[in-house]
Design a protein around this motif. Structure first.
Motif, PDB file in Angstrom:
ATOM      1  N   UNK A  37       0.618  -1.247   0.341  1.00 54.09           N
ATOM      2  CA  UNK A  37      -0.029   0.105  -0.090  1.00 54.09           C
ATOM      3  C   UNK A  37       1.227   1.020  -0.209  1.00 54.09           C
ATOM      4  N   UNK A  38       2.357   1.226   0.798  1.00 60.56           N
ATOM      5  CA  UNK A  38       2.633   2.504   0.538  1.00 60.56           C
ATOM      6  C   UNK A  38       3.666   2.944  -1.106  1.00 60.56           C
ATOM      7  N   UNK A  39       4.496   1.789  -1.091  1.00 61.22           N
ATOM      8  CA  UNK A  39       4.896   1.757  -2.601  1.00 61.22           C
ATOM      9  C   UNK A  39       3.212   2.619  -3.599  1.00 61.22           C
ATOM     10  N   UNK A  40       2.143   1.964  -3.926  1.00 59.70           N
ATOM     11  CA  UNK A  40       1.461   2.119  -4.452  1.00 59.70           C
ATOM     12  C   UNK A  40       0.715   3.779  -4.094  1.00 59.70           C
ATOM     13  N   UNK A  41       0.621   3.984  -2.792  1.00 58.66           N
ATOM     14  CA  UNK A  41       0.379   5.132  -1.970  1.00 58.66           C
ATOM     15  C   UNK A  41       1.294   6.209  -3.034  1.00 58.66           C
ATOM     16  N   UNK A  42       3.058   6.081  -2.679  1.00 59.00           N
ATOM     17  CA  UNK A  42       3.786   7.112  -3.345  1.00 59.00           C
ATOM     18  C   UNK A  42       4.276   7.266  -4.737  1.00 59.00           C
ATOM     19  N   UNK A  43       3.832   5.804  -5.262  1.00 58.33           N
ATOM     20  CA  UNK A  43       3.906   6.437  -6.964  1.00 58.33           C
ATOM     21  C   UNK A  43       2.553   6.747  -7.573  1.00 58.33           C
ATOM     22  N   UNK A  94       8.918   5.917   4.190  1.00 56.27           N
ATOM     23  CA  UNK A  94      10.344   6.323   3.784  1.00 56.27           C
ATOM     24  C   UNK A  94       9.701   5.965   1.923  1.00 56.27           C
ATOM     25  N   UNK A  95       8.668   5.466   1.518  1.00 54.59           N
ATOM     26  CA  UNK A  95       8.109   5.505  -0.062  1.00 54.59           C
ATOM     27  C   UNK A  95       8.233   6.187  -0.574  1.00 54.59           C
ATOM     28  N   UNK A  96       7.470   7.418   0.497  1.00 54.29           N
ATOM     29  CA  UNK A  96       7.215   8.075  -0.162  1.00 54.29           C
ATOM     30  C   UNK A  96       9.092   9.259  -0.470  1.00 54.29           C
ATOM     31  N   UNK A  97       9.731   8.896   0.620  1.00 54.13           N
ATOM     32  CA  UNK A  97      11.092   9.563   0.638  1.00 54.13           C
ATOM     33  C   UNK A  97      11.839   9.197  -0.710  1.00 54.13           C
ATOM     34  N   UNK A  98      12.021   8.267  -0.734  1.00 55.68           N
ATOM     35  CA  UNK A  98      13.054   7.256  -2.059  1.00 55.68           C
ATOM     36  C   UNK A  98      12.423   8.247  -3.164  1.00 55.68           C
ATOM     37  N   UNK A  99      11.018   7.962  -3.562  1.00 57.36           N
ATOM     38  CA  UNK A  99      10.551   8.663  -4.548  1.00 57.36           C
ATOM     39  C   UNK A  99      11.349  10.103  -4.888  1.00 57.36           C
ATOM     40  N   UNK A 106       9.444   5.590 -15.372  1.00 52.57           N
ATOM     41  CA  UNK A 106       8.666   4.119 -15.135  1.00 52.57           C
ATOM     42  C   UNK A 106       7.666   4.304 -14.344  1.00 52.57           C
ATOM     43  N   UNK A 107       6.968   3.304 -14.650  1.00 57.21           N
ATOM     44  CA  UNK A 107       5.945   2.929 -13.686  1.00 57.21           C
ATOM     45  C   UNK A 107       6.099   1.690 -12.138  1.00 57.21           C
ATOM     46  N   UNK A 108       6.918   1.141 -13.578  1.00 63.20           N
ATOM     47  CA  UNK A 108       7.558  -0.313 -12.405  1.00 63.20           C
ATOM     48  C   UNK A 108       8.479   0.093 -11.511  1.00 63.20           C
ATOM     49  N   UNK A 109       9.906   0.770 -12.212  1.00 66.08           N
ATOM     50  CA  UNK A 109      10.998   1.399 -11.621  1.00 66.08           C
ATOM     51  C   UNK A 109      10.281   2.237 -10.218  1.00 66.08           C
ATOM     52  N   UNK A 110       9.289   2.855 -10.727  1.00 71.73           N
ATOM     53  CA  UNK A 110       8.925   3.899  -9.163  1.00 71.73           C
ATOM     54  C   UNK A 110       8.129   2.860  -8.162  1.00 71.73           C
ATOM     55  N   UNK A 114      10.189   2.348  -4.923  1.00 74.66           N
ATOM     56  CA  UNK A 114       9.553   2.280  -3.277  1.00 74.66           C
ATOM     57  C   UNK A 114       8.438   0.992  -2.392  1.00 74.66           C
ATOM     58  N   UNK A 115       8.520   0.196  -3.130  1.00 75.63           N
ATOM     59  CA  UNK A 115       7.970  -0.983  -2.147  1.00 75.63           C
ATOM     60  C   UNK A 115       9.918  -1.547  -1.469  1.00 75.63           C
ATOM     61  N   UNK A 116      10.838  -1.100  -2.107  1.00 73.09           N
ATOM     62  CA  UNK A 116      12.218  -1.348  -1.226  1.00 73.09           C
ATOM     63  C   UNK A 116      12.091  -0.468  -0.521  1.00 73.09           C
ATOM     64  N   UNK A 117      12.183   0.502  -0.315  1.00 71.53           N
ATOM     65  CA  UNK A 117      12.105   1.411   0.792  1.00 71.53           C
ATOM     66  C   UNK A 117      11.219   1.332   1.778  1.00 71.53           C
TER      67      UNK A 117
END
Length: 180
Positions: A37-43, A94-99, A106-110, A114-117
């Motif tokens: 959810x964090x990665x999707x939200x951040x992206x 963390x996800x927002x910070x890294x992005x 690219x959506x996949x890279x973002x 974001x997911x890893x962070x």
């Protein structure tokens, strides 16, 4: 099609992703996909909407756990609930910070970054709580970490597919994060 205000669009997406997280929590018995959810939200969402999403997803997971799955109502379980809430919000931050720092188009890279962070922050905060509350051997077991990483990654793919399908069906996309 009815035009929605920015606030309504944000509320709609927060509600949709909160509902999706509740379904996941019920299906997996207590595994809310906070890093996903964090990665999707951040992206795809503004930061304030992402934090609201994490708090609502956390509250929904606590509701499901305590009222539908019968979690014990003892001090340790309640404290772990607070720990999960802080880890959920920390994952989003963390996800927002890294992005904000890395400029990937690219959506996949973002989503991947974001997911890893988000996963790393989530587990790092859980580690701190485990040091205080106990359960370190379970919270940080390498086989469980790997399983959770893969499971949450698969859930992220599913959530992203849901997002793309809804946007393709005409649901207005959420307000995008502000670029750095």
């Amino acid at each position: 099609m009815i035009a929605l205000s920015d606030r309504s669009v944000s509320a709609l997406w927060v509600s949709l992703f909160t509902a999706a997280s509740m379904v996941t929590t019920l299906a997996l018995g207590c595994a809310t996909p906070f890093p996903s959810l964090a990665a999707l939200a951040a992206a795809h969402m503004r930061r304030c909407d992402g934090i609201v999403l994490m708090l609502l997803a956390w509250a929904a997971s606590q509701f499901v756990g305590f009222f539908l799955l019968g979690y014990p109502r003892d001090g340790s379980t309640l404290a772990w609930g607070v720990g999960l809430g802080t880890a959920a919000v920390g994952s989003a931050l963390a996800s927002y910070a890294v992005l904000r720092v890395l400029d990937y188009r690219s959506a996949a890279a973002r989503l991947s970054v974001a997911y890893a962070a988000g996963f790393t922050a989530f587990k790092g905060i859980i580690l701190v709580w485990a040091l205080v509350l106990g359960g370190l051997h379970t919270a940080m077991a390498p086989d469980l970490l790997a399983e959770q990483f893969v499971r949450n990654g698969a859930i992220l793919i599913g959530l992203y597919a849901l997002y793309r399908a809804l946007v393709a069906a005409g649901v207005p996309a959420p307000l995008q994060p502000v670029a750095a």
